[in-house]
Motif scaffolding. Sequence first.
Motif, PDB file in Angstrom:
ATOM      1  N   MET A 276       0.862  -1.181   0.000  1.00 46.75           N
ATOM      2  CA  MET A 276       0.000   0.000   0.000  1.00 46.75           C
ATOM      3  C   MET A 276       0.894   1.224   0.000  1.00 46.75           C
ATOM      4  O   MET A 276       1.869   1.283   0.764  1.00 46.75           O
ATOM      5  CB  MET A 276      -0.889   0.016   1.237  1.00 46.75           C
ATOM      6  CG  MET A 276      -1.827   1.192   1.274  1.00 46.75           C
ATOM      7  SD  MET A 276      -2.913   1.053   2.695  1.00 46.75           S
ATOM      8  CE  MET A 276      -2.636   2.620   3.441  1.00 46.75           C
ATOM      9  N   THR A 277       0.603   2.167  -0.845  1.00 45.71           N
ATOM     10  CA  THR A 277       1.392   3.398  -0.895  1.00 45.71           C
ATOM     11  C   THR A 277       0.467   4.595  -0.744  1.00 45.71           C
ATOM     12  O   THR A 277      -0.728   4.510  -1.029  1.00 45.71           O
ATOM     13  CB  THR A 277       2.162   3.530  -2.223  1.00 45.71           C
ATOM     14  OG1 THR A 277       1.225   3.672  -3.295  1.00 45.71           O
ATOM     15  CG2 THR A 277       3.049   2.320  -2.473  1.00 45.71           C
ATOM     16  N   PHE A 278       1.026   5.684  -0.292  1.00 46.41           N
ATOM     17  CA  PHE A 278       0.298   6.943  -0.242  1.00 46.41           C
ATOM     18  C   PHE A 278       1.301   8.078  -0.254  1.00 46.41           C
ATOM     19  O   PHE A 278       2.489   7.876  -0.004  1.00 46.41           O
ATOM     20  CB  PHE A 278      -0.639   7.030   0.978  1.00 46.41           C
ATOM     21  CG  PHE A 278       0.062   6.963   2.292  1.00 46.41           C
ATOM     22  CD1 PHE A 278       0.476   8.120   2.944  1.00 46.41           C
ATOM     23  CD2 PHE A 278       0.294   5.737   2.897  1.00 46.41           C
ATOM     24  CE1 PHE A 278       1.127   8.044   4.158  1.00 46.41           C
ATOM     25  CE2 PHE A 278       0.932   5.660   4.122  1.00 46.41           C
ATOM     26  CZ  PHE A 278       1.354   6.823   4.751  1.00 46.41           C
ATOM     27  N   GLU A 279       0.822   9.255  -0.537  1.00 51.02           N
ATOM     28  CA  GLU A 279       1.692  10.421  -0.653  1.00 51.02           C
ATOM     29  C   GLU A 279       1.474  11.365   0.520  1.00 51.02           C
ATOM     30  O   GLU A 279       0.338  11.600   0.924  1.00 51.02           O
ATOM     31  CB  GLU A 279       1.382  11.158  -1.956  1.00 51.02           C
ATOM     32  CG  GLU A 279       2.280  12.320  -2.233  1.00 51.02           C
ATOM     33  CD  GLU A 279       1.997  12.935  -3.592  1.00 51.02           C
ATOM     34  OE1 GLU A 279       2.072  14.170  -3.683  1.00 51.02           O
ATOM     35  OE2 GLU A 279       1.713  12.190  -4.533  1.00 51.02           O
ATOM     36  N   VAL A 280       2.568  11.859   1.056  1.00 45.55           N
ATOM     37  CA  VAL A 280       2.521  12.855   2.122  1.00 45.55           C
ATOM     38  C   VAL A 280       3.269  14.083   1.627  1.00 45.55           C
ATOM     39  O   VAL A 280       4.426  13.981   1.221  1.00 45.55           O
ATOM     40  CB  VAL A 280       3.186  12.334   3.420  1.00 45.55           C
ATOM     41  CG1 VAL A 280       3.227  13.429   4.481  1.00 45.55           C
ATOM     42  CG2 VAL A 280       2.475  11.102   3.934  1.00 45.55           C
ATOM     43  N   THR A 281       2.617  15.214   1.647  1.00 48.92           N
ATOM     44  CA  THR A 281       3.272  16.466   1.278  1.00 48.92           C
ATOM     45  C   THR A 281       3.492  17.265   2.553  1.00 48.92           C
ATOM     46  O   THR A 281       2.539  17.634   3.237  1.00 48.92           O
ATOM     47  CB  THR A 281       2.408  17.263   0.283  1.00 48.92           C
ATOM     48  OG1 THR A 281       2.158  16.447  -0.864  1.00 48.92           O
ATOM     49  CG2 THR A 281       3.106  18.547  -0.145  1.00 48.92           C
ATOM     50  N   LEU A 282       4.755  17.487   2.868  1.00 45.24           N
ATOM     51  CA  LEU A 282       5.098  18.207   4.087  1.00 45.24           C
ATOM     52  C   LEU A 282       5.058  19.706   3.850  1.00 45.24           C
ATOM     53  O   LEU A 282       5.403  20.185   2.766  1.00 45.24           O
ATOM     54  CB  LEU A 282       6.505  17.819   4.547  1.00 45.24           C
ATOM     55  CG  LEU A 282       6.728  16.349   4.872  1.00 45.24           C
ATOM     56  CD1 LEU A 282       8.190  16.108   5.230  1.00 45.24           C
ATOM     57  CD2 LEU A 282       5.820  15.896   5.994  1.00 45.24           C
ATOM     58  N   PRO A 283       4.663  20.461   4.877  1.00 42.17           N
ATOM     59  CA  PRO A 283       4.728  21.928   4.750  1.00 42.17           C
ATOM     60  C   PRO A 283       6.172  22.360   4.531  1.00 42.17           C
ATOM     61  O   PRO A 283       7.108  21.737   5.046  1.00 42.17           O
ATOM     62  CB  PRO A 283       4.209  22.426   6.107  1.00 42.17           C
ATOM     63  CG  PRO A 283       3.547  21.255   6.745  1.00 42.17           C
ATOM     64  CD  PRO A 283       4.142  20.025   6.154  1.00 42.17           C
TER      65      PRO A 283
ATOM     66  N   SER B 203      11.958  21.603   4.228  1.00 41.28           N
ATOM     67  CA  SER B 203      13.234  22.236   3.875  1.00 41.28           C
ATOM     68  C   SER B 203      14.286  22.155   4.977  1.00 41.28           C
ATOM     69  O   SER B 203      15.412  22.612   4.790  1.00 41.28           O
ATOM     70  CB  SER B 203      12.998  23.699   3.502  1.00 41.28           C
ATOM     71  OG  SER B 203      12.483  24.399   4.617  1.00 41.28           O
ATOM     72  N   SER B 204      13.950  21.555   6.112  1.00 40.16           N
ATOM     73  CA  SER B 204      14.891  21.505   7.230  1.00 40.16           C
ATOM     74  C   SER B 204      15.069  20.058   7.700  1.00 40.16           C
ATOM     75  O   SER B 204      14.129  19.438   8.184  1.00 40.16           O
ATOM     76  CB  SER B 204      14.349  22.361   8.387  1.00 40.16           C
ATOM     77  OG  SER B 204      15.033  22.067   9.579  1.00 40.16           O
ATOM     78  N   ASP B 205      16.299  19.522   7.564  1.00 37.33           N
ATOM     79  CA  ASP B 205      16.574  18.164   8.051  1.00 37.33           C
ATOM     80  C   ASP B 205      16.254  18.054   9.538  1.00 37.33           C
ATOM     81  O   ASP B 205      15.755  17.036  10.004  1.00 37.33           O
ATOM     82  CB  ASP B 205      18.032  17.781   7.818  1.00 37.33           C
ATOM     83  CG  ASP B 205      18.320  17.441   6.361  1.00 37.33           C
ATOM     84  OD1 ASP B 205      17.370  17.318   5.572  1.00 37.33           O
ATOM     85  OD2 ASP B 205      19.515  17.282   6.031  1.00 37.33           O
ATOM     86  N   ALA B 206      16.549  19.117  10.306  1.00 37.51           N
ATOM     87  CA  ALA B 206      16.313  19.102  11.750  1.00 37.51           C
ATOM     88  C   ALA B 206      14.831  18.938  12.075  1.00 37.51           C
ATOM     89  O   ALA B 206      14.480  18.395  13.123  1.00 37.51           O
ATOM     90  CB  ALA B 206      16.850  20.390  12.382  1.00 37.51           C
ATOM     91  N   ARG B 207      13.958  19.371  11.198  1.00 41.63           N
ATOM     92  CA  ARG B 207      12.507  19.219  11.407  1.00 41.63           C
ATOM     93  C   ARG B 207      11.960  17.991  10.677  1.00 41.63           C
ATOM     94  O   ARG B 207      11.095  17.300  11.195  1.00 41.63           O
ATOM     95  CB  ARG B 207      11.781  20.470  10.915  1.00 41.63           C
ATOM     96  CG  ARG B 207      12.045  21.680  11.755  1.00 41.63           C
ATOM     97  CD  ARG B 207      11.272  22.850  11.228  1.00 41.63           C
ATOM     98  NE  ARG B 207      11.507  24.031  12.049  1.00 41.63           N
ATOM     99  CZ  ARG B 207      11.245  25.242  11.653  1.00 41.63           C
ATOM    100  NH1 ARG B 207      10.736  25.465  10.471  1.00 41.63           N
ATOM    101  NH2 ARG B 207      11.482  26.260  12.452  1.00 41.63           N
ATOM    102  N   ARG B 208      12.450  17.747   9.462  1.00 36.85           N
ATOM    103  CA  ARG B 208      11.910  16.659   8.642  1.00 36.85           C
ATOM    104  C   ARG B 208      12.225  15.282   9.218  1.00 36.85           C
ATOM    105  O   ARG B 208      11.351  14.414   9.294  1.00 36.85           O
ATOM    106  CB  ARG B 208      12.423  16.751   7.208  1.00 36.85           C
ATOM    107  CG  ARG B 208      11.725  15.769   6.255  1.00 36.85           C
ATOM    108  CD  ARG B 208      12.369  15.723   4.881  1.00 36.85           C
ATOM    109  NE  ARG B 208      13.594  14.933   4.931  1.00 36.85           N
ATOM    110  CZ  ARG B 208      14.828  15.418   4.931  1.00 36.85           C
ATOM    111  NH1 ARG B 208      15.038  16.703   4.838  1.00 36.85           N
ATOM    112  NH2 ARG B 208      15.883  14.636   4.999  1.00 36.85           N
ATOM    113  N   VAL B 209      13.460  15.047   9.627  1.00 40.17           N
ATOM    114  CA  VAL B 209      13.875  13.719  10.104  1.00 40.17           C
ATOM    115  C   VAL B 209      13.056  13.274  11.319  1.00 40.17           C
ATOM    116  O   VAL B 209      12.532  12.159  11.324  1.00 40.17           O
ATOM    117  CB  VAL B 209      15.405  13.686  10.357  1.00 40.17           C
ATOM    118  CG1 VAL B 209      15.812  12.391  11.022  1.00 40.17           C
ATOM    119  CG2 VAL B 209      16.153  13.876   9.029  1.00 40.17           C
TER     120      VAL B 209
END
Length: 168
Positions: free
Chosen positions: A43-50, A55-61
């Motif tokens: 099963m796959t789905f898409e997530v679009t992050l704000p 744009s920030s590894d410190a927030r995205r990870v």
Amino acid sequence: KRYEEMAQLPCSSEALLAVSGALTSHLQKLNHVAPGFDLQGLMTFEVTLPQPIASSDARRVPYEARLTDALKAIAGVSGVAHVNQLPLEGCCMYTAIYPDGYTGGTVPGEQRVAFVPVSPEYFQTMRIPLRNGRTFTAADARSAVALTVINEAAAKHYWPNRNPVGAF
């Protein structure tokens, strides 16, 4: 002249019908081609992050880690991975592969190849068999060294009759 146009119409329809039949036959054959990963139960789905998170590894990870943990906690889920482009959907990012011994400057035969960043669990989750070498680990994701997993076609093209592990 009107008669000639009308006579061309059935010929065009016959040609269109023949092409449609050939296309349908080829598409049916494609249904029996193994894509290189196991579709069973996938099963796959898409997530679009704000943007501030994306744009920030410190927030995205940390966000990706929380999402992964939440998905793994769902009953029946056997694997969770992140990827920026699903297989067979094309690609949007490219890099160059240089021959062994590259020292800079223009390289004859330089090739632009598509690449897809994936999480360490990707190959196991997609049940993509590994032919040689190893897949990524969580420690690799934190490493300054860029590691690469290539497909069999790239291995044969860029490193014919050689083991490509460690060559790039």
